[in-house]
Design a protein around this motif. Sequence first.
Motif, short mmCIF file in Angstrom:
data_model
loop_
_atom_site.label_atom_id
_atom_site.label_comp_id
_atom_site.label_asym_id
_atom_site.label_seq_id
_atom_site.Cartn_x
_atom_site.Cartn_y
_atom_site.Cartn_z
N TRP A 49 -5.23 5.03 -4.45
CA TRP A 49 -5.01 6.24 -3.66
C TRP A 49 -5.33 7.46 -4.50
CZ3 TRP A 49 -4.51 6.02 1.37
CH2 TRP A 49 -3.96 4.87 1.96
N ASN A 75 1.99 6.90 -6.67
CA ASN A 75 0.96 7.87 -7.06
C ASN A 75 1.39 9.29 -6.74
OD1 ASN A 75 -0.65 5.74 -7.86
ND2 ASN A 75 -2.47 6.48 -6.81
N ASN A 76 1.97 9.45 -5.55
CA ASN A 76 2.42 10.77 -5.12
C ASN A 76 3.50 11.31 -6.06
OD1 ASN A 76 2.63 12.90 -2.85
ND2 ASN A 76 4.73 12.22 -3.13
N LEU A 83 1.08 4.16 -2.81
CA LEU A 83 0.85 5.55 -2.40
C LEU A 83 2.01 6.43 -2.86
CD1 LEU A 83 -0.66 7.75 -0.76
CD2 LEU A 83 0.56 6.92 1.26
N TYR A 131 -4.31 11.86 1.02
CA TYR A 131 -4.80 10.83 0.11
C TYR A 131 -5.83 9.96 0.82
CZ TYR A 131 -0.81 11.74 -3.01
OH TYR A 131 0.10 12.32 -3.86
N GLU A 153 0.83 -1.21 0.00
CA GLU A 153 0.00 0.00 0.00
C GLU A 153 0.86 1.26 0.00
OE1 GLU A 153 -2.79 -0.11 3.17
OE2 GLU A 153 -4.01 -1.67 2.25
N ARG A 206 -4.06 8.81 4.21
CA ARG A 206 -2.64 9.07 4.50
C ARG A 206 -2.27 10.47 4.05
NH1 ARG A 206 0.03 4.36 6.10
NH2 ARG A 206 1.47 5.92 6.87
N MET A 262 -8.17 6.19 0.14
CA MET A 262 -8.32 5.01 -0.71
C MET A 262 -9.72 5.01 -1.30
SD MET A 262 -6.69 2.31 -1.79
CE MET A 262 -5.40 1.76 -0.68
#
Length: 200
Positions: A180, A81-82, A78, A173, A74, A146, A175
């Motif tokens: 995310w 994606n960030n 994340l 973020y 996860e 998050r 889910m």
Amino acid sequence: MKKTLIALLSALIATIAISVSVTLWQERTETNEKMKEYKNDNLNKQKTIEQYRLKELKNSQKQINQTDDTFDDELTDLLMNNRDLINGLYSYSSTETRLENIKQYLTEDQYAKMLKTSADGHQENIKSKLDSLNVYVSEGENQSVRTIVNEVTSATEIDNTIMKQRIYVKISYEMQKEKWKAKEILFTAIPSEDIKMGES
């Protein structure tokens, strides 16, 4: 007569001594056997306890590893994606395509906010390049939400003039459908004396 009496007494004492010795030897043998049984029984119990302990330890370690693996997967998703979102925000050749390029990383609400902001702004000839990125992940109790703080350095070009800037980009973020999505983005400029202006 005296000699006979002494001999009988000696024989009796010897017999008693032998009987006592035999009895003591038997008792000691029985005690030793019982001690062996106790030791063996105790050893077996200790083995059983140790096996149970190792089994429990293995099971709990397996659960921890599974949790860690899930968390690592996860967190990796994340962070990826960030990274892609920050790249989209700060590396572009046109402001017109910028928002569409990052749409997949935003919640619908956040996309609507950014769309409205970009529509209100000037559509100058702006280009940007991401120079550096430092990422700080906040710990949170809620694993489905998050927060990441990004320290960004970028070079923005407006009408052939390049401006270096440093900025904190705090992104929350959440889910959504196992992905995310950025639900809130806050920008804070970092005052810096080494902002450089130049001609390209």
